[in-house]
Scaffold this motif. Structure first.
Motif, PDB file in Angstrom:
ATOM      1  N   SER A  29       1.286  -1.009  -0.103  1.00  0.00           N
ATOM      2  CA  SER A  29      -0.075   0.274   0.186  1.00  0.00           C
ATOM      3  C   SER A  29       0.997   1.420  -0.039  1.00  0.00           C
ATOM      4  O   SER A  29       0.586   2.217  -0.533  1.00  0.00           O
ATOM      5  CB  SER A  29      -1.421  -0.111   1.453  1.00  0.00           C
ATOM      6  OG  SER A  29      -2.505  -0.555   1.249  1.00  0.00           O
ATOM      7  N   GLU A  33       0.854   4.340  -2.737  1.00  0.00           N
ATOM      8  CA  GLU A  33       0.379   5.393  -2.478  1.00  0.00           C
ATOM      9  C   GLU A  33       1.606   6.362  -3.130  1.00  0.00           C
ATOM     10  O   GLU A  33       1.133   7.453  -2.869  1.00  0.00           O
ATOM     11  CB  GLU A  33      -0.216   5.300  -0.900  1.00  0.00           C
ATOM     12  CG  GLU A  33      -1.396   4.761  -0.407  1.00  0.00           C
ATOM     13  CD  GLU A  33      -1.675   4.662   0.696  1.00  0.00           C
ATOM     14  OE1 GLU A  33      -0.375   5.326   1.787  1.00  0.00           O
ATOM     15  OE2 GLU A  33      -2.123   3.858   1.020  1.00  0.00           O
ATOM     16  N   HIS A  34       2.658   6.032  -2.431  1.00  0.00           N
ATOM     17  CA  HIS A  34       3.990   6.708  -3.370  1.00  0.00           C
ATOM     18  C   HIS A  34       4.679   6.763  -4.005  1.00  0.00           C
ATOM     19  O   HIS A  34       5.799   7.186  -4.906  1.00  0.00           O
ATOM     20  CB  HIS A  34       5.085   6.478  -1.966  1.00  0.00           C
ATOM     21  CG  HIS A  34       4.328   6.880  -0.811  1.00  0.00           C
ATOM     22  ND1 HIS A  34       4.021   6.599   0.118  1.00  0.00           N
ATOM     23  CD2 HIS A  34       4.874   7.990  -0.865  1.00  0.00           C
ATOM     24  CE1 HIS A  34       3.516   7.166   0.832  1.00  0.00           C
ATOM     25  NE2 HIS A  34       3.534   8.060   0.999  1.00  0.00           N
TER      26      HIS A  34
END
Length: 101
Positions: A29, A33-34
């Motif tokens: 995750s 997300e990054h």
């Protein structure tokens, strides 16, 4: 072997796998997300801005206490290789996980 020791062994294995899968999901995750941060880092590595920052660093304009591993000769390059190698490892592991079912 104690009676039903095999149950305890398998219970332990299942619990360990569940813990690891939860941690892995958290890490995946984070990577999802990054993703843009990673793209920005690659962009910076090849940018004119990094060239200017390298020049400023060589001329002593950047404070010595400022972390600047991204300006090192091999820092980002090595990181990009590690990133790719880890991605390949994840793919290989995922394939093994799917085939084991």
């Amino acid at each position: 072997m104690e009676p039903y020791e095999h149950i305890t062994k398998q219970e332990t294995a299942m619990n360990q796998f569940q813990d690891v899968l939860e941690k892995l999901e958290t890490l995946l995750s984070f990577l999802d997300e990054h993703r843009q941060d990673y793209k920005d880092l690659i962009g910076y590595y090849y940018s004119d801005q990094r060239d200017r920052d390298l020049c400023d660093d060589e001329q002593g304009r950047i404070p010595q206490d400022l972390p600047r591993g991204v300006l090192s000769e091999d820092g980002i390059f090595d990181f990009l290789g590690d990133y790719r190698d880890t991605a390949l490892h994840m793919m290989e592991t995922a394939l093994h996980m799917i085939k084991e079912d």
